[in-house]
Scaffold this motif. Structure first.
Motif, PDB file in Angstrom:
ATOM      1  N   TYR A 129      74.308 -37.014  31.805  1.00 19.88           N
ATOM      2  CA  TYR A 129      75.218 -35.980  31.379  1.00 19.88           C
ATOM      3  C   TYR A 129      75.195 -35.939  29.990  1.00 19.88           C
ATOM      4  CZ  TYR A 129      78.199 -40.207  31.253  1.00 19.88           C
ATOM      5  OH  TYR A 129      78.687 -41.239  31.268  1.00 19.88           O
ATOM      6  N   PRO A 130      74.921 -34.821  29.424  1.00 20.16           N
ATOM      7  CA  PRO A 130      75.535 -34.664  27.793  1.00 20.16           C
ATOM      8  C   PRO A 130      76.444 -35.471  27.419  1.00 20.16           C
ATOM      9  CG  PRO A 130      75.690 -32.053  29.000  1.00 20.16           C
ATOM     10  CD  PRO A 130      75.769 -33.268  30.370  1.00 20.16           C
ATOM     11  N   TYR A 131      77.365 -35.119  28.508  1.00 22.93           N
ATOM     12  CA  TYR A 131      78.252 -36.295  27.440  1.00 22.93           C
ATOM     13  C   TYR A 131      79.516 -36.438  28.579  1.00 22.93           C
ATOM     14  CZ  TYR A 131      80.407 -31.297  26.442  1.00 22.93           C
ATOM     15  OH  TYR A 131      80.873 -29.716  26.603  1.00 22.93           O
ATOM     16  N   PRO A 132      80.601 -37.601  28.121  1.00 20.97           N
ATOM     17  CA  PRO A 132      81.180 -37.758  29.594  1.00 20.97           C
ATOM     18  C   PRO A 132      82.218 -37.120  29.112  1.00 20.97           C
ATOM     19  CG  PRO A 132      81.810 -39.239  27.666  1.00 20.97           C
ATOM     20  CD  PRO A 132      80.087 -38.849  27.453  1.00 20.97           C
ATOM     21  N   MET A 133      82.860 -36.610  31.298  1.00 23.63           N
ATOM     22  CA  MET A 133      84.712 -36.363  30.633  1.00 23.63           C
ATOM     23  C   MET A 133      85.122 -37.136  32.037  1.00 23.63           C
ATOM     24  SD  MET A 133      84.031 -33.670  28.312  1.00 23.63           S
ATOM     25  CE  MET A 133      85.212 -33.088  28.713  1.00 23.63           C
ATOM     26  N   PRO A 134      86.376 -36.659  32.353  1.00 25.41           N
ATOM     27  CA  PRO A 134      87.153 -37.914  32.792  1.00 25.41           C
ATOM     28  C   PRO A 134      87.308 -37.278  34.460  1.00 25.41           C
ATOM     29  CG  PRO A 134      88.090 -37.162  30.722  1.00 25.41           C
ATOM     30  CD  PRO A 134      87.391 -35.883  30.699  1.00 25.41           C
ATOM     31  N   GLY A 135      86.888 -35.714  34.522  1.00 28.38           N
ATOM     32  CA  GLY A 135      86.581 -35.559  35.856  1.00 28.38           C
ATOM     33  C   GLY A 135      85.874 -35.884  36.267  1.00 28.38           C
ATOM     34  N   PHE A 136      84.517 -35.443  36.422  1.00 29.57           N
ATOM     35  CA  PHE A 136      83.011 -36.096  36.127  1.00 29.57           C
ATOM     36  C   PHE A 136      82.852 -37.215  36.450  1.00 29.57           C
ATOM     37  CE2 PHE A 136      78.941 -37.496  36.144  1.00 29.57           C
ATOM     38  CZ  PHE A 136      78.094 -36.107  36.164  1.00 29.57           C
ATOM     39  N   LEU A 137      83.166 -37.995  35.693  1.00 23.73           N
ATOM     40  CA  LEU A 137      82.915 -39.296  35.768  1.00 23.73           C
ATOM     41  C   LEU A 137      83.993 -39.950  36.992  1.00 23.73           C
ATOM     42  CD1 LEU A 137      83.143 -40.909  32.523  1.00 23.73           C
ATOM     43  CD2 LEU A 137      81.209 -41.388  34.053  1.00 23.73           C
ATOM     44  N   LEU A 138      85.102 -39.421  37.464  1.00 20.59           N
ATOM     45  CA  LEU A 138      86.446 -39.391  37.825  1.00 20.59           C
ATOM     46  C   LEU A 138      85.119 -39.339  39.709  1.00 20.59           C
ATOM     47  CD1 LEU A 138      90.110 -39.118  36.826  1.00 20.59           C
ATOM     48  CD2 LEU A 138      89.209 -41.090  36.838  1.00 20.59           C
ATOM     49  N   ALA A 139      85.585 -37.939  40.407  1.00 18.60           N
ATOM     50  CA  ALA A 139      84.897 -37.238  41.285  1.00 18.60           C
ATOM     51  C   ALA A 139      83.480 -38.807  41.461  1.00 18.60           C
ATOM     52  CB  ALA A 139      84.188 -36.518  41.107  1.00 18.60           C
ATOM     53  N   PHE A 140      82.523 -38.947  39.954  1.00 20.35           N
ATOM     54  CA  PHE A 140      81.325 -40.044  40.873  1.00 20.35           C
ATOM     55  C   PHE A 140      81.713 -41.089  40.817  1.00 20.35           C
ATOM     56  CE2 PHE A 140      78.708 -43.440  37.553  1.00 20.35           C
ATOM     57  CZ  PHE A 140      77.561 -43.610  38.344  1.00 20.35           C
ATOM     58  N   GLU A 196      93.894 -44.375  37.000  1.00 24.40           N
ATOM     59  CA  GLU A 196      93.183 -42.838  37.423  1.00 24.40           C
ATOM     60  C   GLU A 196      92.730 -43.617  38.547  1.00 24.40           C
ATOM     61  OE1 GLU A 196      93.442 -39.857  37.392  1.00 24.40           O
ATOM     62  OE2 GLU A 196      94.606 -39.505  35.684  1.00 24.40           O
ATOM     63  N   ILE A 197      91.617 -44.590  38.193  1.00 24.10           N
ATOM     64  CA  ILE A 197      90.244 -45.140  38.809  1.00 24.10           C
ATOM     65  C   ILE A 197      91.524 -45.852  40.101  1.00 24.10           C
ATOM     66  CG2 ILE A 197      88.293 -46.446  39.420  1.00 24.10           C
ATOM     67  CD1 ILE A 197      87.826 -45.464  36.833  1.00 24.10           C
ATOM     68  N   GLU A 198      92.144 -46.768  40.075  1.00 31.47           N
ATOM     69  CA  GLU A 198      92.564 -47.323  40.808  1.00 31.47           C
ATOM     70  C   GLU A 198      93.994 -46.376  42.436  1.00 31.47           C
ATOM     71  OE1 GLU A 198      96.205 -49.368  38.447  1.00 31.47           O
ATOM     72  OE2 GLU A 198      94.963 -51.390  38.612  1.00 31.47           O
ATOM     73  N   ALA A 199      93.953 -45.500  41.582  1.00 28.47           N
ATOM     74  CA  ALA A 199      94.588 -43.876  42.868  1.00 28.47           C
ATOM     75  C   ALA A 199      93.359 -43.389  43.650  1.00 28.47           C
ATOM     76  CB  ALA A 199      95.310 -43.122  41.540  1.00 28.47           C
ATOM     77  N   ARG A 200      92.931 -43.272  43.451  1.00 23.39           N
ATOM     78  CA  ARG A 200      91.241 -43.235  43.670  1.00 23.39           C
ATOM     79  C   ARG A 200      90.273 -43.809  44.401  1.00 23.39           C
ATOM     80  NH1 ARG A 200      92.237 -40.358  39.867  1.00 23.39           N
ATOM     81  NH2 ARG A 200      91.830 -37.837  39.718  1.00 23.39           N
ATOM     82  N   VAL A 201      90.265 -45.515  44.681  1.00 19.33           N
ATOM     83  CA  VAL A 201      89.717 -46.689  45.336  1.00 19.33           C
ATOM     84  C   VAL A 201      90.902 -47.382  46.318  1.00 19.33           C
ATOM     85  CG1 VAL A 201      87.896 -46.429  44.220  1.00 19.33           C
ATOM     86  CG2 VAL A 201      89.320 -47.544  43.203  1.00 19.33           C
ATOM     87  N   ALA A 202      90.206 -47.735  47.088  1.00 20.96           N
ATOM     88  CA  ALA A 202      90.879 -49.239  47.553  1.00 20.96           C
ATOM     89  C   ALA A 202      91.270 -50.654  47.245  1.00 20.96           C
ATOM     90  CB  ALA A 202      90.530 -48.856  48.832  1.00 20.96           C
ATOM     91  N   TYR A 203      90.047 -50.643  45.783  1.00 24.47           N
ATOM     92  CA  TYR A 203      90.123 -52.320  45.398  1.00 24.47           C
ATOM     93  C   TYR A 203      90.967 -52.787  44.249  1.00 24.47           C
ATOM     94  CZ  TYR A 203      85.657 -51.358  48.307  1.00 24.47           C
ATOM     95  OH  TYR A 203      85.243 -51.245  49.196  1.00 24.47           O
ATOM     96  N   PRO A 204      91.193 -53.185  43.337  1.00 21.32           N
ATOM     97  CA  PRO A 204      91.454 -53.641  42.635  1.00 21.32           C
ATOM     98  C   PRO A 204      90.956 -53.559  41.634  1.00 21.32           C
ATOM     99  CG  PRO A 204      91.829 -56.097  43.569  1.00 21.32           C
ATOM    100  CD  PRO A 204      90.492 -54.872  44.491  1.00 21.32           C
ATOM    101  N   VAL A 205      91.125 -52.810  40.206  1.00 21.24           N
ATOM    102  CA  VAL A 205      90.324 -52.216  39.129  1.00 21.24           C
ATOM    103  C   VAL A 205      90.658 -53.377  37.646  1.00 21.24           C
ATOM    104  CG1 VAL A 205      90.169 -50.318  37.701  1.00 21.24           C
ATOM    105  CG2 VAL A 205      90.588 -49.998  40.369  1.00 21.24           C
ATOM    106  N   PHE A 206      89.612 -52.862  37.139  1.00 23.77           N
ATOM    107  CA  PHE A 206      89.319 -53.980  35.809  1.00 23.77           C
ATOM    108  C   PHE A 206      89.265 -53.261  34.534  1.00 23.77           C
ATOM    109  CE2 PHE A 206      89.686 -56.825  39.659  1.00 23.77           C
ATOM    110  CZ  PHE A 206      90.405 -57.701  39.223  1.00 23.77           C
ATOM    111  N   LEU A 207      89.715 -53.265  33.218  1.00 20.56           N
ATOM    112  CA  LEU A 207      89.018 -52.342  32.478  1.00 20.56           C
ATOM    113  C   LEU A 207      88.214 -52.928  31.183  1.00 20.56           C
ATOM    114  CD1 LEU A 207      88.429 -49.789  31.314  1.00 20.56           C
ATOM    115  CD2 LEU A 207      90.667 -49.006  30.558  1.00 20.56           C
ATOM    116  N   GLN A 208      87.633 -53.104  30.307  1.00 18.77           N
ATOM    117  CA  GLN A 208      87.470 -54.177  29.673  1.00 18.77           C
ATOM    118  C   GLN A 208      86.155 -53.136  28.536  1.00 18.77           C
ATOM    119  OE1 GLN A 208      86.962 -56.000  27.119  1.00 18.77           O
ATOM    120  NE2 GLN A 208      87.043 -58.045  28.362  1.00 18.77           N
ATOM    121  N   ASN A 209      85.952 -52.923  27.450  1.00 22.36           N
ATOM    122  CA  ASN A 209      84.955 -52.603  26.807  1.00 22.36           C
ATOM    123  C   ASN A 209      83.578 -52.750  27.311  1.00 22.36           C
ATOM    124  OD1 ASN A 209      83.866 -53.316  23.816  1.00 22.36           O
ATOM    125  ND2 ASN A 209      85.048 -51.105  23.210  1.00 22.36           N
TER     126      ASN A 209
END
Length: 409
Positions: A129-140, A196-209
């Motif tokens: 993508y040209p640059y990351p956008m929240p809507g596009f990434l959540l759909a991806f 936002e991702i937890e609301a869309r998937v059925a798995y535990p979600v973890f976030l890291q830099n």
């Protein structure tokens, strides 16, 4: 290991609880993790080796390994015959026992991978993508998970431990460098990506830099076992990195230790700028444009770059000169055994950067500095995805590196 600047959230139903006192269930869960972690680190161990390295009794190890084998987490290797007695049977992690998703969010592309229990990528979905956008990434993310799940059996889907996300923090801060309208990038303000991702998937979600995730992947799956202390550089759209001390990630008081992109270095013209203003792929992108070369091929596949000739060589030499300064500065503070360089590019580019950096270091004043060994990373362009995918595995099944290096042997 794998802490966020803050902390990664524990997965529901994690094997080991950390609150409260000790009880038999907790102790057994801890010992199971210890056994699996030792087996992973040594790529297979016999019961006798595990007992010796862990300090557990032979009977305890036998009970634990029998249970883990019964659950399909461990499998038997080829018997090793010694001089006396029965042959030794090494136990290994079962690659098919557990899977996890890893998501890398970059400034120009995103990768979703499915990784097995021993760190091998089984499947991958890539988007640019040209640059990351929240809507596009959540759909991806939702589409990519569905695409990979469709290629798995129901039994395999039931073995997915979670999804780990490796993403730059403060995405809105780099609008100018990636050529994005600030108004668009401001949409990231207030976005809780994990929720936002937890609301869309059925798995535990973890976030890291993302850079910390790459460093963690190198520690666990790359050169980490050979170097107890190293400074790590990952050259992506923007360079980032991490610090490993005593074979464990060091995140510092505020979680920002290893933010190597902010290190001050000198350009060719003598002006002092941050390392990321020189040793980042966005700089190469701009350089290619100046030479009339379309830079879009940089983002299609990190493994399929072509040799861009003069502009690539200019960028490599400038990057190496800046990295050399950063390495010397880092070595002046901590006696690192290695400086590890990797990036979102093919192995042949990484090799050229490392060779040029070794040469550039020799041009600096090294009085009083003990140089670390300057080496190539072993994980490669997927380090951020692999590091992200490691998060669910360590949350549920494995111990961090601090524990492993307290072995008795």
């Amino acid at each position: 290991m794998l802490e966020k600047a803050g902390a990664a959230q524990a997965a529901p139903g994690a094997v080991l609880e950390t609150s409260g006192g000790a009880n038999q269930v907790r102790v057994r869960a801890y010992n199971e993790r210890l056994v699996m972690s030792l087996v992973r680190r040594h790529a297979g161990l016999s019961k006798a080796d595990i007992a010796r390295r862990s300090g557990l009794s032979a009977q305890t190890v036998t009970v634990i390994m029998r249970a883990l084998e019964g659950e399909g987490l461990l499998i038997r290797g080829t018997p090793v015959r010694g001089r006396v007695g029965q042959p030794s049977v090494p136990m290994r992690l079962n690659p098919d026992a557990v899977f996890s998703f890893g998501l890398k969010i970059g400034r120009r592309s995103a990768d979703l991978v499915l990784m097995d229990f021993v760190g091998r990528i089984r499947m991958q979905v890539h988007r640019t993508y040209p640059y990351p956008m929240p809507g596009f990434l959540l759909a991806f993310i939702a589409e990519g998970i569905a695409e990979i799940e469709a290629r798995l059996t129901p039994e395999e889907r039931g073995r997915i431990a979670g999804i780990g996300i490796a993403a730059p923090f403060e995405l809105w801060s780099w609008a100018e460098e990636v050529g994005a309208p600030q108004s668009d990038m401001n949409q990231w303000h207030g976005v809780d990506l994990q929720a936002e991702i937890e609301a869309r998937v059925a798995y535990p979600v973890f976030l890291q830099n993302d850079a910390t995730s790459a460093c963690a992947a190198e520690l666990v799956f790359g050169v980490g076992p050979h170097y107890p202390d190293f400074i790590y550089f990952f050259i992506g759209s923007f360079i980032g990195g991490g610090v490993v001390l005593n074979s464990a990630l060091f995140s510092g008081r505020t979680g920002t230790a290893g933010a190597v992109g902010s290190l001050p270095v000198q350009r060719r013209d003598g002006k002092t700028v941050q390392l990321l203003k020189i040793a980042s792929i966005f700089v190469l992108e701009n350089l290619l444009r100046e030479h009339g070369i379309n830079p879009e091929t940089l983002w299609y596949s990190a493994e399929d770059w072509v040799d861009f000739g003069e502009p690539l060589e200019i960028w490599i030499q400038d990057t190496a000169a800046a990295l050399a300064q950063a390495i010397v500065a880092s070595a002046s503070v901590i006696d690192f055994s290695a400086a590890v360089i990797d990036g979102g590019f093919p192995a042949w580019v990484r090799e050229r950067v490392v060779v040029a950096t070794r040469a550039a270091v020799k041009q600096l004043d090294l009085q009083g500095v003990v140089l670390p060994e300057i080496v190539e990373g072993a994980v490669g362009s997927q380090a951020r995805s692999v590091g992200g995918a490691s998060l669910p595995l360590f949350s549920r099944y494995l111990l961090d590196q601090n524990v492993l290096f307290k072995e008795l042997a």
